[in-house]
Design a protein around this motif. Structure first.
Motif, PDB file in Angstrom:
ATOM      1  N   ASP A 217       0.000  -1.893  12.368  1.00 13.18           N
ATOM      2  CA  ASP A 217      -1.268  -2.010  11.647  1.00 13.18           C
ATOM      3  C   ASP A 217      -1.047  -2.306  10.161  1.00 13.18           C
ATOM      4  OD1 ASP A 217      -2.739  -1.414  14.018  1.00 13.18           O
ATOM      5  OD2 ASP A 217      -2.332   0.717  13.695  1.00 13.18           O
ATOM      6  N   VAL A 218      -0.202  -3.298   9.898  1.00 13.48           N
ATOM      7  CA  VAL A 218       0.118  -3.702   8.536  1.00 13.48           C
ATOM      8  C   VAL A 218      -0.073  -5.207   8.414  1.00 13.48           C
ATOM      9  CG1 VAL A 218       1.930  -3.807   6.768  1.00 13.48           C
ATOM     10  CG2 VAL A 218       1.823  -1.858   8.315  1.00 13.48           C
ATOM     11  N   SER A 219      -0.672  -5.631   7.318  1.00 10.48           N
ATOM     12  CA  SER A 219      -0.822  -7.047   7.022  1.00 10.48           C
ATOM     13  C   SER A 219       0.328  -7.472   6.109  1.00 10.48           C
ATOM     14  CB  SER A 219      -2.159  -7.283   6.318  1.00 10.48           C
ATOM     15  OG  SER A 219      -2.237  -8.614   5.864  1.00 10.48           O
ATOM     16  N   PHE A 220       1.077  -8.495   6.527  1.00 13.39           N
ATOM     17  CA  PHE A 220       2.188  -9.030   5.744  1.00 13.39           C
ATOM     18  C   PHE A 220       1.798 -10.402   5.206  1.00 13.39           C
ATOM     19  CE2 PHE A 220       4.140  -6.318   8.944  1.00 13.39           C
ATOM     20  CZ  PHE A 220       5.100  -5.609   8.224  1.00 13.39           C
ATOM     21  N   SER A 221       2.126 -10.676   3.961  1.00 12.55           N
ATOM     22  CA  SER A 221       1.918 -12.018   3.413  1.00 12.55           C
ATOM     23  C   SER A 221       2.994 -12.311   2.374  1.00 12.55           C
ATOM     24  CB  SER A 221       0.516 -12.161   2.802  1.00 12.55           C
ATOM     25  OG  SER A 221       0.292 -11.176   1.812  1.00 12.55           O
TER      26      SER A 221
ATOM     27  N   SER B 149       0.856  -1.180   0.000  1.00 13.20           N
ATOM     28  CA  SER B 149       0.000   0.000   0.000  1.00 13.20           C
ATOM     29  C   SER B 149       0.897   1.236   0.000  1.00 13.20           C
ATOM     30  CB  SER B 149      -0.946  -0.003   1.194  1.00 13.20           C
ATOM     31  OG  SER B 149      -0.240  -0.211   2.400  1.00 13.20           O
ATOM     32  N   GLN B 150       0.592   2.151  -0.895  1.00 11.21           N
ATOM     33  CA  GLN B 150       1.450   3.311  -1.140  1.00 11.21           C
ATOM     34  C   GLN B 150       1.676   4.154   0.113  1.00 11.21           C
ATOM     35  OE1 GLN B 150      -0.026   5.910  -4.224  1.00 11.21           O
ATOM     36  NE2 GLN B 150       2.054   6.410  -4.870  1.00 11.21           N
ATOM     37  N   ASN B 151       0.736   4.142   1.035  1.00 14.84           N
ATOM     38  CA  ASN B 151       0.888   4.946   2.253  1.00 14.84           C
ATOM     39  C   ASN B 151       2.080   4.509   3.099  1.00 14.84           C
ATOM     40  OD1 ASN B 151      -0.461   2.525   2.888  1.00 14.84           O
ATOM     41  ND2 ASN B 151      -1.510   3.457   4.616  1.00 14.84           N
ATOM     42  N   LEU B 152       2.601   3.311   2.877  1.00 13.43           N
ATOM     43  CA  LEU B 152       3.759   2.842   3.644  1.00 13.43           C
ATOM     44  C   LEU B 152       5.067   3.497   3.209  1.00 13.43           C
ATOM     45  CD1 LEU B 152       2.992  -0.972   3.947  1.00 13.43           C
ATOM     46  CD2 LEU B 152       2.749   0.799   5.702  1.00 13.43           C
ATOM     47  N   GLU B 153       5.078   4.117   2.032  1.00 13.63           N
ATOM     48  CA  GLU B 153       6.301   4.756   1.543  1.00 13.63           C
ATOM     49  C   GLU B 153       6.783   5.858   2.476  1.00 13.63           C
ATOM     50  OE1 GLU B 153       5.440   6.019  -2.448  1.00 13.63           O
ATOM     51  OE2 GLU B 153       5.868   4.028  -3.264  1.00 13.63           O
ATOM     52  N   GLN B 154       5.873   6.423   3.263  1.00 18.44           N
ATOM     53  CA  GLN B 154       6.240   7.471   4.219  1.00 18.44           C
ATOM     54  C   GLN B 154       7.034   6.894   5.388  1.00 18.44           C
ATOM     55  OE1 GLN B 154       2.487   9.147   5.368  1.00 18.44           O
ATOM     56  NE2 GLN B 154       1.880   9.519   3.259  1.00 18.44           N
ATOM     57  N   GLU B 155       6.882   5.591   5.628  1.00 17.32           N
ATOM     58  CA  GLU B 155       7.534   4.956   6.770  1.00 17.32           C
ATOM     59  C   GLU B 155       8.753   4.117   6.390  1.00 17.32           C
ATOM     60  OE1 GLU B 155       4.729   3.362   9.733  1.00 17.32           O
ATOM     61  OE2 GLU B 155       3.172   4.007   8.314  1.00 17.32           O
ATOM     62  N   VAL B 156       8.684   3.452   5.244  1.00 16.04           N
ATOM     63  CA  VAL B 156       9.788   2.602   4.780  1.00 16.04           C
ATOM     64  C   VAL B 156       9.979   2.814   3.281  1.00 16.04           C
ATOM     65  CG1 VAL B 156      10.634   0.237   4.526  1.00 16.04           C
ATOM     66  CG2 VAL B 156       9.267   0.849   6.518  1.00 16.04           C
ATOM     67  N   PRO B 157      11.148   3.229   2.865  1.00 18.01           N
ATOM     68  CA  PRO B 157      11.399   3.386   1.428  1.00 18.01           C
ATOM     69  C   PRO B 157      11.268   2.037   0.706  1.00 18.01           C
ATOM     70  CG  PRO B 157      13.140   4.429   2.715  1.00 18.01           C
ATOM     71  CD  PRO B 157      12.303   3.630   3.676  1.00 18.01           C
ATOM     72  N   PRO B 158      10.675   2.026  -0.486  1.00 16.53           N
ATOM     73  CA  PRO B 158      10.533   0.777  -1.236  1.00 16.53           C
ATOM     74  C   PRO B 158      11.867   0.051  -1.450  1.00 16.53           C
ATOM     75  CG  PRO B 158       9.229   2.495  -2.245  1.00 16.53           C
ATOM     76  CD  PRO B 158      10.028   3.142  -1.163  1.00 16.53           C
TER      77      PRO B 158
ATOM     78  N   GLY C 138     -13.215  -4.008   3.436  1.00 16.94           N
ATOM     79  CA  GLY C 138     -13.921  -2.740   3.303  1.00 16.94           C
ATOM     80  C   GLY C 138     -13.175  -1.539   3.856  1.00 16.94           C
ATOM     81  N   LYS C 139     -11.939  -1.743   4.351  1.00 15.26           N
ATOM     82  CA  LYS C 139     -11.162  -0.642   4.913  1.00 15.26           C
ATOM     83  C   LYS C 139      -9.825  -0.523   4.190  1.00 15.26           C
ATOM     84  CE  LYS C 139     -11.049  -2.202   9.067  1.00 15.26           C
ATOM     85  NZ  LYS C 139     -10.833  -2.408  10.497  1.00 15.26           N
ATOM     86  N   GLU C 140      -9.252   0.665   4.232  1.00 12.54           N
ATOM     87  CA  GLU C 140      -7.924   0.884   3.673  1.00 12.54           C
ATOM     88  C   GLU C 140      -6.870   0.468   4.686  1.00 12.54           C
ATOM     89  OE1 GLU C 140      -7.023   4.743   2.137  1.00 12.54           O
ATOM     90  OE2 GLU C 140      -8.169   4.411   0.319  1.00 12.54           O
ATOM     91  N   ASP C 141      -6.640  -0.828   4.789  1.00 13.11           N
ATOM     92  CA  ASP C 141      -5.627  -1.352   5.704  1.00 13.11           C
ATOM     93  C   ASP C 141      -4.312  -1.518   4.963  1.00 13.11           C
ATOM     94  OD1 ASP C 141      -7.323  -1.453   7.853  1.00 13.11           O
ATOM     95  OD2 ASP C 141      -7.801  -3.578   7.639  1.00 13.11           O
ATOM     96  N   ALA C 142      -3.242  -1.047   5.556  1.00 13.12           N
ATOM     97  CA  ALA C 142      -1.923  -1.135   4.941  1.00 13.12           C
ATOM     98  C   ALA C 142      -1.508  -2.596   4.792  1.00 13.12           C
ATOM     99  CB  ALA C 142      -0.909  -0.377   5.783  1.00 13.12           C
TER     100      ALA C 142
END
Length: 116
Positions: free
Chosen positions: A93-97, A9-18, A54-58
């Motif tokens: 609050d991030v789902s990893f798979s 999810s693009q919002n994670l770029e603020q926390e960890v660089p790709p 139904g939610k914007e979950d990272a």
């Protein structure tokens, strides 16, 4: 081999660089001892729009495409190492798979075209 695709999810770029996510996946692939460094291919795909329940979950999802012939145990170890590497980042609050997909050796083809 392998082809490693990191979707997030693009919002994670603020926390960890790709690039850091890619590095973590690369290090996990090396730690697995299944691949040589020069054979590991990495790329990332950010998603601007995403919903989970139904939610914007990272989220961060990694697909590792490997040639057939490795055991289930080897593939499981690889996915565990990648998951462990990704969960070292201070994210909440991030789902990893992680999934490891086999590509048939008999049908996989490759050509590298170099400049003269």
């Amino acid at each position: 081999m392998p082809h490693c695709v990191v979707e997030y999810s693009q919002n994670l770029e603020q926390e960890v660089p790709p690039a850091d996510l890619l590095e973590a996946v690369k290090e996990a692939c090396i730690a697995s001892t299944l691949f040589s460094v020069e054979d590991i291919k990495l790329r990332s795909l950010p998603y601007k729009s995403f919903l989970t329940g139904g939610k914007e979950d990272a989220f961060i999802h990694v697909t590792l495409r490997v040639l057939s012939g490795r055991t289930v145990e080897q593939r499981k170890q690889l996915s565990d190492l990648v998951l462990e590497g990704l969960t070292q980042f201070p994210l909440k609050d991030v789902s990893f798979s992680v999934e490891v997909c086999e590509m048939e050796r008999d049908t996989y083809v490759k050509r590298v075209v170099l400049s003269q």
